[in-house]
Design an enzyme around this catalytic site. Structure first.
Site, mmCIF file in Angstrom:
data_model
loop_
_atom_site.group_PDB
_atom_site.id
_atom_site.type_symbol
_atom_site.label_atom_id
_atom_site.label_comp_id
_atom_site.label_asym_id
_atom_site.label_seq_id
_atom_site.Cartn_x
_atom_site.Cartn_y
_atom_site.Cartn_z
ATOM 1 N N ARG A 30 5.775 9.468 3.237
ATOM 2 C CA ARG A 30 5.663 10.353 2.082
ATOM 3 C C ARG A 30 4.537 9.872 1.176
ATOM 4 N NH1 ARG A 30 11.197 9.498 -1.098
ATOM 5 N NH2 ARG A 30 10.157 10.625 -2.760
ATOM 6 N N CYS A 82 11.704 0.005 2.452
ATOM 7 C CA CYS A 82 12.518 1.072 3.053
ATOM 8 C C CYS A 82 12.221 1.241 4.537
ATOM 9 C CB CYS A 82 12.285 2.381 2.299
ATOM 10 S SG CYS A 82 10.544 2.827 2.104
ATOM 11 N N ASN A 83 10.953 1.367 4.888
ATOM 12 C CA ASN A 83 10.598 1.560 6.292
ATOM 13 C C ASN A 83 10.952 0.351 7.144
ATOM 14 O OD1 ASN A 83 9.439 4.225 6.463
ATOM 15 N ND2 ASN A 83 7.749 3.469 5.225
ATOM 16 N N GLY A 123 5.436 -3.453 10.754
ATOM 17 C CA GLY A 123 5.764 -4.240 11.931
ATOM 18 C C GLY A 123 5.769 -5.733 11.649
ATOM 19 N N HIS A 139 10.461 9.522 4.532
ATOM 20 C CA HIS A 139 9.586 9.127 5.632
ATOM 21 C C HIS A 139 10.218 9.583 6.946
ATOM 22 C CE1 HIS A 139 7.688 6.563 2.682
ATOM 23 N NE2 HIS A 139 8.734 5.771 2.587
ATOM 24 N N ASN A 199 13.421 6.712 1.127
ATOM 25 C CA ASN A 199 12.848 5.482 0.575
ATOM 26 C C ASN A 199 13.408 5.124 -0.792
ATOM 27 O OD1 ASN A 199 11.263 7.437 -0.970
ATOM 28 N ND2 ASN A 199 9.943 5.722 -1.465
ATOM 29 N N ASP A 208 13.619 -3.361 -19.333
ATOM 30 C CA ASP A 208 12.421 -2.605 -18.979
ATOM 31 C C ASP A 208 11.497 -2.525 -20.190
ATOM 32 O OD1 ASP A 208 10.599 -0.709 -17.726
ATOM 33 O OD2 ASP A 208 12.254 -0.171 -16.405
#
Length: 337
Positions: free
Chosen positions: A168, A140-141, A195, A220, A301, A33
């Protein structure tokens, strides 16, 4: 034992690193990082090998007495596969480095499908990822959409699906930097990107989503209206959902009435950070009216893509060619029961 590197030690990266570290068929070779603050200090506490992503970061780590073992190039020399968890668009730039060195890599859902040419969801298309050079674990969704709709598709119940997502506003640890207050912000485009993203994994899905950003940071929430291929009972639908080990059926009348109460339950279960790797779907809220299905669930998420990422590592490296065996192994290691 494959040597796995994590590039980007943020919200997702630190969770991926911890998940890799508890597997018995892969080895966390190091994390990389640009940061020198409390976040990377926690990686040192866990005795992870630290690498600097840039020359400037290496100087800052040295000034902060962080025992960096080298730079990104040094890390990649030891690596069989990289899980890139850097912020959106940075990973796309790193891809050229990975390709030049012929290193397999996994990106997260913030990057576009064409960056890898393959998008991954363990219960849907594990087999197609075996021994590939790269994949993208969808967002995540999108992961939650694929998990739920795939179970209905396997049961030959799914015709088409229409979902509304309450998203969120920001990650909890960044709430002081941004987000929204006392308002809701609808996404301009219908369908929202989730979608079409789900269709990058499974082109056969007939799914349309709409999304609204809301002023909270815990999770979410999704509401779905699904047209079934035939009239079905609630029991048939629930039995379909139960075929996924990563959908947790919960009940409103057991006090799980909101995302904060669900989060508290997972904290009480002893999950690190209270992480919910599963889709938490309300069993007693679910309704079937003829050939229409209505249900709602909550998505963490910060956590839902972690088991997917571990499975993607196994698929790309060929450690395990059986999706069910990989999923079961990952579940056990992360306490998904």
């Amino acid at each position: 034992m494959k040597s796995i590197a994590v590039v980007g030690y943020g919200v997702i990266g630190k969770r991926v690193a911890d998940a890799i570290n508890v597997q018995d068929d892969m080895n966390l070779i190091g994390v990389c990082d640009v940061i020198s603050d409390w976040r990377i200090q926690n990686a040192i506490r866990k005795e992870y090998d630290i690498y600097a992503a840039t020359a400037e970061a290496e100087k800052e780590m040295k000034a902060a007495s962080i025992p960096a073992k080298g730079n990104l190039q040094d890390l990649l020399k030891k690596t069989d596969l990289v899980v890139d968890c850097t912020p959106k668009n940075i990973a796309a730039k790193n891809v050229e480095i990975y390709k030049k060195l012929s290193i397999k890599f996994i990106l997260q859902g913030g990057e576009k499908h064409h960056t890898t040419g393959h998008s991954f969801s363990a219960e849907n298309n594990y087999q197609s990822a075996i021994n590939l050079d790269a994949t993208r674990v969808v967002s995540c969704n999108t992961t939650s959409i694929l998990r739920t709709l795939t179970t209905l598709k396997r049961a030959d119940l799914l015709d088409y699906a229409r979902g509304t997502l309450l998203r969120r506003a920001t990650d909890p640890w960044e709430s002081h930097l941004g987000g929204i207050m006392n308002t809701m912000v609808p996404e301009k485009d219908i369908p929202s990107h989730q979608g079409p993203d789900a269709k990058s994994v499974d082109p056969e899905l007939d799914v349309i989503t709409a999304a609204v950003k809301v002023p909270e940071t815990l999770s979410h929430m999704h509401y779905w209206n699904v047209k079934l291929k035939k009239q079905a009972t609630k029991e048939e639908v629930l039995n379909a959902f139960k075929t996924s080990t990563r959908i947790k059926l919960i009940n409103y009348d057991q006090g799980l009435v909101s995302n904060n109460t669900i989060k508290e339950m997972f904290l009480d279960m002893g999950r690190p950070w209270g992480d919910m790797y599963e889709v938490a779907l309300w069993e007693d809220m679910l309704k079937v009216v003829g050939d229409e299905l209505f249900y709602a669930y909550v998505v963490d998420n910060q956590a839902i893509v972690i088991p997917e990422t571990i499975d993607a590592i196994r698929a790309l490296t060929g450690i395990e060619t059986d999706a069910a065996k990989s999923i079961a192994k990952t579940n056990i290691s992360l306490g998904i029961i």
